[in-house]
Design a protein around this motif. Structure first.
Motif, mmCIF file in Angstrom:
data_model
loop_
_atom_site.group_PDB
_atom_site.id
_atom_site.type_symbol
_atom_site.label_atom_id
_atom_site.label_comp_id
_atom_site.label_asym_id
_atom_site.label_seq_id
_atom_site.Cartn_x
_atom_site.Cartn_y
_atom_site.Cartn_z
ATOM 1 N N THR A 216 0.871 -1.174 0.000
ATOM 2 C CA THR A 216 0.000 0.000 0.000
ATOM 3 C C THR A 216 0.911 1.228 0.000
ATOM 4 O O THR A 216 1.874 1.275 0.757
ATOM 5 N N PRO A 217 0.647 2.227 -0.831
ATOM 6 C CA PRO A 217 1.507 3.421 -0.851
ATOM 7 C C PRO A 217 1.441 4.186 0.467
ATOM 8 O O PRO A 217 0.510 4.021 1.260
ATOM 9 N N LEU A 218 2.427 5.055 0.674
ATOM 10 C CA LEU A 218 2.445 5.904 1.866
ATOM 11 C C LEU A 218 2.525 7.380 1.474
ATOM 12 O O LEU A 218 1.515 8.001 1.214
ATOM 13 N N VAL A 219 3.728 7.925 1.427
ATOM 14 C CA VAL A 219 3.888 9.371 1.270
ATOM 15 C C VAL A 219 4.807 9.672 0.092
ATOM 16 O O VAL A 219 5.837 9.029 -0.089
ATOM 17 N N MET A 220 4.403 10.653 -0.689
ATOM 18 C CA MET A 220 5.244 11.146 -1.783
ATOM 19 C C MET A 220 5.661 12.577 -1.490
ATOM 20 O O MET A 220 4.876 13.359 -0.941
ATOM 21 N N PRO A 221 6.890 12.934 -1.867
ATOM 22 C CA PRO A 221 7.879 12.085 -2.536
ATOM 23 C C PRO A 221 8.560 11.119 -1.571
ATOM 24 O O PRO A 221 8.568 11.354 -0.370
ATOM 25 N N GLY A 222 9.078 10.034 -2.141
ATOM 26 C CA GLY A 222 9.818 9.073 -1.351
ATOM 27 C C GLY A 222 9.163 7.715 -1.202
ATOM 28 O O GLY A 222 9.769 6.809 -0.632
ATOM 29 N N CYS A 223 7.934 7.528 -1.710
ATOM 30 C CA CYS A 223 7.235 6.253 -1.543
ATOM 31 C C CYS A 223 7.829 5.202 -2.484
ATOM 32 O O CYS A 223 7.839 5.376 -3.707
ATOM 33 N N ARG A 224 8.298 4.103 -1.918
ATOM 34 C CA ARG A 224 8.979 3.075 -2.713
ATOM 35 C C ARG A 224 8.041 2.408 -3.719
ATOM 36 O O ARG A 224 8.405 2.196 -4.877
ATOM 37 N N ILE A 225 6.838 2.026 -3.289
ATOM 38 C CA ILE A 225 5.953 1.284 -4.194
ATOM 39 C C ILE A 225 5.470 2.186 -5.319
ATOM 40 O O ILE A 225 5.305 1.736 -6.465
ATOM 41 N N THR A 226 5.252 3.461 -5.025
ATOM 42 C CA THR A 226 4.832 4.394 -6.068
ATOM 43 C C THR A 226 5.945 4.590 -7.089
ATOM 44 O O THR A 226 5.694 4.629 -8.306
ATOM 45 N N ASP A 341 -4.945 3.562 2.299
ATOM 46 C CA ASP A 341 -5.577 2.267 2.545
ATOM 47 C C ASP A 341 -6.800 1.999 1.671
ATOM 48 O O ASP A 341 -7.077 0.843 1.338
ATOM 49 N N THR A 342 -7.549 3.030 1.323
ATOM 50 C CA THR A 342 -8.783 2.823 0.565
ATOM 51 C C THR A 342 -8.603 3.074 -0.924
ATOM 52 O O THR A 342 -9.040 2.280 -1.753
ATOM 53 N N VAL A 343 -7.939 4.193 -1.281
ATOM 54 C CA VAL A 343 -7.765 4.527 -2.696
ATOM 55 C C VAL A 343 -6.493 3.905 -3.268
ATOM 56 O O VAL A 343 -6.381 3.728 -4.482
ATOM 57 N N GLY A 344 -5.535 3.568 -2.406
ATOM 58 C CA GLY A 344 -4.321 2.919 -2.881
ATOM 59 C C GLY A 344 -3.359 3.841 -3.585
ATOM 60 O O GLY A 344 -2.614 3.419 -4.470
ATOM 61 N N ILE A 345 -3.370 5.134 -3.213
ATOM 62 C CA ILE A 345 -2.433 6.082 -3.807
ATOM 63 C C ILE A 345 -1.647 6.758 -2.694
ATOM 64 O O ILE A 345 -2.086 6.806 -1.543
ATOM 65 N N ALA A 346 -0.491 7.291 -3.047
ATOM 66 C CA ALA A 346 0.364 7.950 -2.067
ATOM 67 C C ALA A 346 -0.196 9.318 -1.715
ATOM 68 O O ALA A 346 -0.847 9.975 -2.533
ATOM 69 N N TYR A 347 0.055 9.725 -0.500
ATOM 70 C CA TYR A 347 -0.348 11.043 -0.015
ATOM 71 C C TYR A 347 0.761 12.035 -0.354
ATOM 72 O O TYR A 347 1.920 11.833 0.022
ATOM 73 N N VAL A 348 0.424 13.088 -1.085
ATOM 74 C CA VAL A 348 1.411 14.099 -1.471
ATOM 75 C C VAL A 348 1.533 15.095 -0.325
ATOM 76 O O VAL A 348 0.548 15.723 0.078
#
Length: 657
Positions: A216-226, A341-348
């Motif tokens: 599941t993504p976390l925070v951008m910039p810097g999110c590994r999965i993104t 958790d719900t949308v599956g995208i990183a938080y900018v």
């Protein structure tokens, strides 16, 4: 006379058998077929117990095909929402590989604790309950060949090694044909450098290796999965419109644009082609024709990356998605959780606060005076930060919809161990501040920094009830929970369990800073998450509140980390005490208080006590407020006095909530 029959081996026949085994092509590695034949969910594991049903997980068909040796790609990435079956895919890849195409398999978690928990709670039941795997893994201690972090086939033809990304030793001196990198966004650099690079190198010797990266993504910039998803083929799930058959991606922004706040049960999408409503009951028929389309097809041969979110999953209704958003919106920390958790995208992130001068000017225009609790501020919390020669504090009032107002701040000279300093702190915890209704309120919860001078802080804190005073310390790990009680800690010298563990909390300082810096940008007092400032705060307060920013830091190994950095010439105690006050509010329960409790607090704290004797200033304010309201009622076209403007704002606030 008894005859004895002795079986003898035919060496030539044995040779032929061995040669036939070597020359026979291996069976097709079909993960989808293996899942349908072997994976059976119990009622405890799934709301849909029984054999693996590909109709329920149609979005995983193409992912499982990509993991097959038939697909030339080397890396498969899944950026996804939480709780949509990602662990199932990883388990199918693990179990199917060790069964159909034996070899060494590496499964890496963020930490060794995570690895051990997964091994006991997920892997062991799968090996025990899957018929084709149970005979390969008898689950007995066979001279170290069956342990929590190492499982070897009974015939020695392959093994599963479970590792933690925080341990460079477990990611060295092994060569793996296949591997899973689970919860990749939560991986942090270890003492050996970048764990993702270390894990990738374990499969370098195999030309046809397969690496599954899932998180599941976390925070951008810097999110590994993104970052991995963007490096790959960027394949999105397209489904046909049930009305015009136009294929499209079900995007969160589409649902949000059509969301009726009063009727979240009607959550739906709108077809981008014909404009018709796509309702939840259309989902099953659309999912049967789902197909992934690459937005970066040139990467498909080497790296296939997939995006999947909750709207496609039968495990979550569209109504629940809508209600989760309505509950989270306005609070950046809650919004981040929703988007991850719900949308599956990183938080900018908001990497830095607005210029401090902007906040100062807004405070100068405020109608609230320093030292007075604004209307709507129903819960008071106190954040305390300990320095070598002083203790700094900040009082914050919290209200409905994540709103907060700075009430007061100050400095107590001396070290936390000084008796005089402790006495003044004692008095501060019971001091009261007035609100606009003549009520005088003391802090409901106090949080004091226990990271430095821990023993001295504990000596002071333990004299107060645990329900009112807690110790806290910040963690800049962005994957950490918002708040969590510290694990039981022991004295380094004596080994004895430290008693303060029961009222000591870690908090995610990084997320709180991001959330605060987003919220302080809001100028409308009716916005959820609004942060209000009173008149009378000095410029230094605003400089300290905005003293940090999130910046990229390049390590010697070439990997870039994002860290919060403070201006070396600028103190940041007001930022720290704001975070501590917010942690106190979270522990008090401000994020989850039902309306009935808010109503009770409002009734208790924002009405004039019947027999209370107001001081001159409070009484004068009440008279002015009454006159202003009366003037507004009788002269609609007359200029509105300042006090009436404030009353108008209060009424707008009450009407909005």
């Amino acid at each position: 006379m008894t005859s004895v029959i002795v079986d003898t081996a035919n060496a030539q026949r044995v040779g032929y058998d061995v040669m036939a085994q070597v020359l026979t092509p291996p069976p097709e590695v079909d993960y989808l077929g293996w899942a349908e034949q072997n994976i059976i969910f119990s009622e405890r594991e799934s709301p849909y117990p029984g054999p693996y049903n590909r109709n329920l997980f149609a979005y995983f068909d193409e992912v499982l095909r990509a993991l097959s040796p038939e697909d030339p790609c080397r890396v498969v990435t899944i950026a996804k929402s939480a709780q949509i079956g990602g662990t199932v895919v990883a388990n199918i890849f693990t179990g199917g590989s060790i069964d159909m195409d034996p070899g060494d398999f590496l499964y890496v978690h963020p930490t060794e604790n995570n690895a051990q928990r997964w091994s006991k709670m997920k892997l062991a039941p799968m090996l025990r309950n899957t018929t084709s795997l149970a005979k390969l893994f008898p689950m007995k201690n066979r001279d170290g060949l069956d342990s929590v972090l190492y499982k070897e086939r009974v015939d020695g033809r392959g093994a599963i090694q479970i590792s933690g990304a925080n341990s460079p030793a477990s990611l060295s001196q092994v060569t793996m044909k296949r591997q899973v990198q689970d919860d990749l966004s939560k991986w942090e650099n270890n003492s050996g450098g970048d764990p993702e690079t270390q894990a990738d190198s374990r499969s370098r010797a195999h030309e046809f290796a397969k690496i599954l990266k899932i998180s599941t993504p976390l925070v951008m910039p810097g999110c590994r999965i993104t970052r991995n998803f963007e490096d790959g083929s960027q394949e999105y799930p397209y489904v046909p419109c049930p009305h015009c058959d136009h294929f499209q991606v079900l995007e969160w922004q589409n649902m949000l644009a059509n969301l009726d706040e009063d009727k979240p049960e009607n959550a739906h999408f709108t077809c981008v082609e014909c404009g018709c409503e796509i309702l939840e009951h259309h989902r099953p028929q659309m999912m049967r024709r789902l197909e992934f389309r690459a937005h970066n097809p040139k990467a498909k041969r080497q790296h296939r990356s997939f995006y999947i979110w909750s709207a496609y999953s039968v495990l979550q209704s569209w109504e629940r998605i809508a209600r989760e958003w309505l509950s989270a919106r306005g609070d950046p920390a809650s919004e981040q959780t929703f988007l991850n958790d719900t949308v599956g995208i990183a938080y900018v992130t908001a990497g830095e606060a607005p210029p401090w001068e902007v906040l100062r000017d807004r405070g100068a225009r405020s109608e609230e005076a320093r030292g007075r609790i604004p209307t709507g501020g129903l819960i008071l919390t106190l954040g305390i930060d300990c320095q070598q020669d002083r203790v700094e504090w900040q009082l914050v009032a919290f209200g409905r919809e994540y709103r907060r107002w700075v009430v007061d701040c100050g400095v107590i000279p001396g070290h936390i161990s000084d008796k005089t300093c402790q006495e003044r702190l004692d008095a501060l915890t019971v001091q009261t501040w007035p609100n606009r209704y003549g009520q005088k309120i003391a802090p409901d919860k106090v949080a004091i920094d226990g990271n430095a001078y821990t023993e001295e802080v504990w000596e002071w804190a333990k004299r107060h009830p645990a329900s009112r005073v807690v110790m806290v310390r910040g963690s800049n790990t962005e994957s950490a929970p918002l708040t969590a009680r510290v694990k039981k800690e022991r004295n380094n010298r004596t080994g004895k369990l430290l008693k303060y563990s029961r009222r000591f909390y870690n908090f995610n300082a990084s997320i709180l800073k991001m959330a605060l810096y987003r919220n302080v940008s809001k100028e409308d007092p009716l916005d959820r998450g609004y942060v209000g400032f009173p008149t009378g705060l000095e410029d230094e307060y605003y400089r300290q509140l905005t003293a940090e920013r999130r910046v990229p830091k390049k390590r010697k190994d070439g990997f870039t980390e994002y860290k919060w950095e403070k201006d070396p010439a600028q103190a940041n105690e007001m930022l720290d005490t704001m975070n501590q006050a917010e942690v106190a509010a979270i522990l008090y329960g401000v994020r989850g208080l039902p309306d009935r409790i808010w109503d009770r607090l409002e009734l208790e704290r924002e009405t004039h006590p019947p027999d209370a004797q107001l001081d001159f200033e409070d009484g004068l304010f009440g008279v002015v407020r009454t006159v202003a309201v009366a003037a507004t009622d009788t002269a609609e076209n007359a200029p509105t006095p300042p006090a009436a403007k404030k009353t108008e704002t209060e009424n707008r606030w009450k009407k909005r909530r």
